[in-house]
Scaffold this motif. Structure first.
Motif, short mmCIF file in Angstrom:
data_model
loop_
_atom_site.label_atom_id
_atom_site.label_comp_id
_atom_site.label_asym_id
_atom_site.label_seq_id
_atom_site.Cartn_x
_atom_site.Cartn_y
_atom_site.Cartn_z
N THR A 1 0.83 -1.20 0.00
CA THR A 1 0.00 0.00 0.00
C THR A 1 0.86 1.25 0.00
N ALA A 2 0.50 2.21 -0.85
CA ALA A 2 1.12 3.54 -0.86
C ALA A 2 0.02 4.58 -0.73
N VAL A 3 0.38 5.74 -0.22
CA VAL A 3 -0.59 6.83 -0.02
C VAL A 3 -0.41 7.86 -1.13
N LEU A 4 -1.52 8.23 -1.76
CA LEU A 4 -1.52 9.26 -2.79
C LEU A 4 -2.29 10.47 -2.25
N LEU A 5 -1.58 11.57 -2.03
CA LEU A 5 -2.17 12.78 -1.46
C LEU A 5 -2.57 13.72 -2.59
N THR A 6 -3.87 13.79 -2.85
CA THR A 6 -4.37 14.63 -3.93
C THR A 6 -4.60 16.06 -3.45
N HIS A 7 -4.88 16.96 -4.40
CA HIS A 7 -5.11 18.37 -4.10
C HIS A 7 -3.91 19.01 -3.40
N ALA A 8 -2.72 18.53 -3.75
CA ALA A 8 -1.50 19.11 -3.18
C ALA A 8 -1.33 20.56 -3.62
N ASP A 9 -1.94 20.92 -4.75
CA ASP A 9 -1.87 22.32 -5.22
C ASP A 9 -2.52 23.26 -4.22
N LYS A 10 -3.59 22.79 -3.55
CA LYS A 10 -4.26 23.65 -2.57
C LYS A 10 -3.40 23.83 -1.32
N ALA A 11 -2.67 22.78 -0.94
CA ALA A 11 -1.74 22.91 0.18
C ALA A 11 -0.62 23.88 -0.17
N GLU A 12 -0.16 23.81 -1.43
CA GLU A 12 0.89 24.72 -1.87
C GLU A 12 0.40 26.17 -1.88
N GLU A 13 -0.85 26.36 -2.32
CA GLU A 13 -1.43 27.71 -2.32
C GLU A 13 -1.52 28.28 -0.90
N ALA A 14 -1.65 27.39 0.07
CA ALA A 14 -1.72 27.83 1.47
C ALA A 14 -0.34 28.05 2.06
N GLY A 15 0.71 27.90 1.25
CA GLY A 15 2.07 28.18 1.69
C GLY A 15 2.85 26.99 2.19
N PHE A 16 2.35 25.76 1.93
CA PHE A 16 3.03 24.57 2.41
C PHE A 16 3.82 23.89 1.29
N SER A 17 5.13 23.79 1.46
CA SER A 17 5.91 22.89 0.63
C SER A 17 5.64 21.47 1.13
N GLU A 18 6.12 20.45 0.43
CA GLU A 18 5.88 19.08 0.88
C GLU A 18 6.50 18.86 2.27
N ASP A 19 7.73 19.36 2.46
CA ASP A 19 8.39 19.18 3.75
C ASP A 19 7.63 19.91 4.86
N ALA A 20 7.21 21.14 4.58
CA ALA A 20 6.48 21.91 5.58
C ALA A 20 5.14 21.26 5.89
N TYR A 21 4.51 20.71 4.88
CA TYR A 21 3.23 20.03 5.07
C TYR A 21 3.40 18.85 6.03
N LEU A 22 4.43 18.05 5.81
CA LEU A 22 4.64 16.88 6.66
C LEU A 22 5.04 17.28 8.07
N ARG A 23 5.75 18.39 8.22
CA ARG A 23 6.11 18.85 9.57
C ARG A 23 4.87 19.29 10.34
N SER A 24 3.85 19.75 9.62
CA SER A 24 2.63 20.22 10.27
C SER A 24 1.52 19.17 10.29
N ALA A 25 1.76 18.02 9.70
CA ALA A 25 0.72 16.99 9.56
C ALA A 25 0.34 16.40 10.91
N SER A 26 -0.86 15.87 10.97
CA SER A 26 -1.34 15.24 12.20
C SER A 26 -0.55 13.97 12.49
N SER A 27 -0.52 13.61 13.77
CA SER A 27 0.16 12.37 14.16
C SER A 27 -0.50 11.17 13.50
N THR A 28 -1.80 11.27 13.21
CA THR A 28 -2.51 10.17 12.55
C THR A 28 -1.96 9.94 11.15
#
Length: 220
Positions: free
Chosen positions: A141-168
């Motif tokens: 199993t692999a995880v595919l995170l869609t709508h990454a463009d919306k996260a980018e528009e909110a100012g999150f790079s991939e690394d920043a997104y993962l640093r802020s991601a929930s523990s879940t």
């Protein structure tokens, strides 16, 4: 594996309603095989198989370029607005038996990058996948995170997104050995974006020693 100069990978799309599961499948195929549109209810009710044409320039073996083919099984979402868990599982098992007799390379769990992953939702999804794929589900199993463009528009790079991601979410990514891909929906039709995603999927499969998950299928 088909002929010596061909490689076929079998992918299973799994996810909740309106995560962009069918749209992501279309991106990987480079076509519009799967119905995908905004709806107040679950769009997909039956599994359907999509096959790509031969894709060049993605993979090489022994200095020779291979023709890559992608087979994707799109599935009803779970939870579903009109089907029970048992109905969805039965439909997926039936389709796997019909289309992927030789086995499955990867199941892609589609999540929205612009929505938080809640503990209860995650537990429900993991139980569903575990019952469907069996005890080795994490390896396949692999995880595919869609709508990454919306996260980018909110100012999150991939690394920043993962640093802020929930523990879940972080726990889920860790459980599948960090096999995850961000999909920018605004670039989903761009050839280069598709090639990048396919190369990552092939890397996941290669790290799993190109194994296929053989499933016990339900008859009927």
């Amino acid at each position: 594996m088909a002929a010596s100069n061909d490689m076929t990978i079998n992918l299973l799309m799994l996810g909740r309603t309106q995560t962009g599961k069918s749209a992501a499948g279309n991106t990987l195929l480079g076509s519009y095989d799967f119905k995908s549109h905004l709806s107040p209810s679950s769009v997909t009710t039956c599994c359907s198989l999509g096959r790509s044409s031969c894709i060049s320039g993605i993979i090489r073996r022994n200095s020779c370029e291979l023709a890559l083919r992608v087979q994707i099984l799109d599935t009803p979402s779970y939870p579903h607005s009109s089907l029970s868990k048992e109905q969805v599982q039965h439909e997926v098992r039936r389709a796997l038996a019909q289309h992927f007799r030789e086995g499955l390379h990867l199941a892609l769990l589609v999540l929205r990058a612009d929505l938080p992953l809640c503990h209860d939702d995650n537990d429900q999804t993991i139980q569903f996948i575990q019952e469907l794929l069996g005890p080795t589900w994490k390896d396949f199993t692999a995880v595919l995170l869609t709508h990454a463009d919306k996260a980018e528009e909110a100012g999150f790079s991939e690394d920043a997104y993962l640093r802020s991601a929930s523990s879940t979410l972080l726990s889920l990514l860790s459980s599948v050995q960090h096999k995850y891909i961000f999909l920018d929906n605004q670039k989903s039709i761009i050839k280069e974006e598709r090639a990048t995603i396919l190369r990552k999927l092939l890397d996941f499969i290669r790290k799993n020693d190109n194994q296929l998950l053989l499933l016990k299928h339900t008859k009927g």
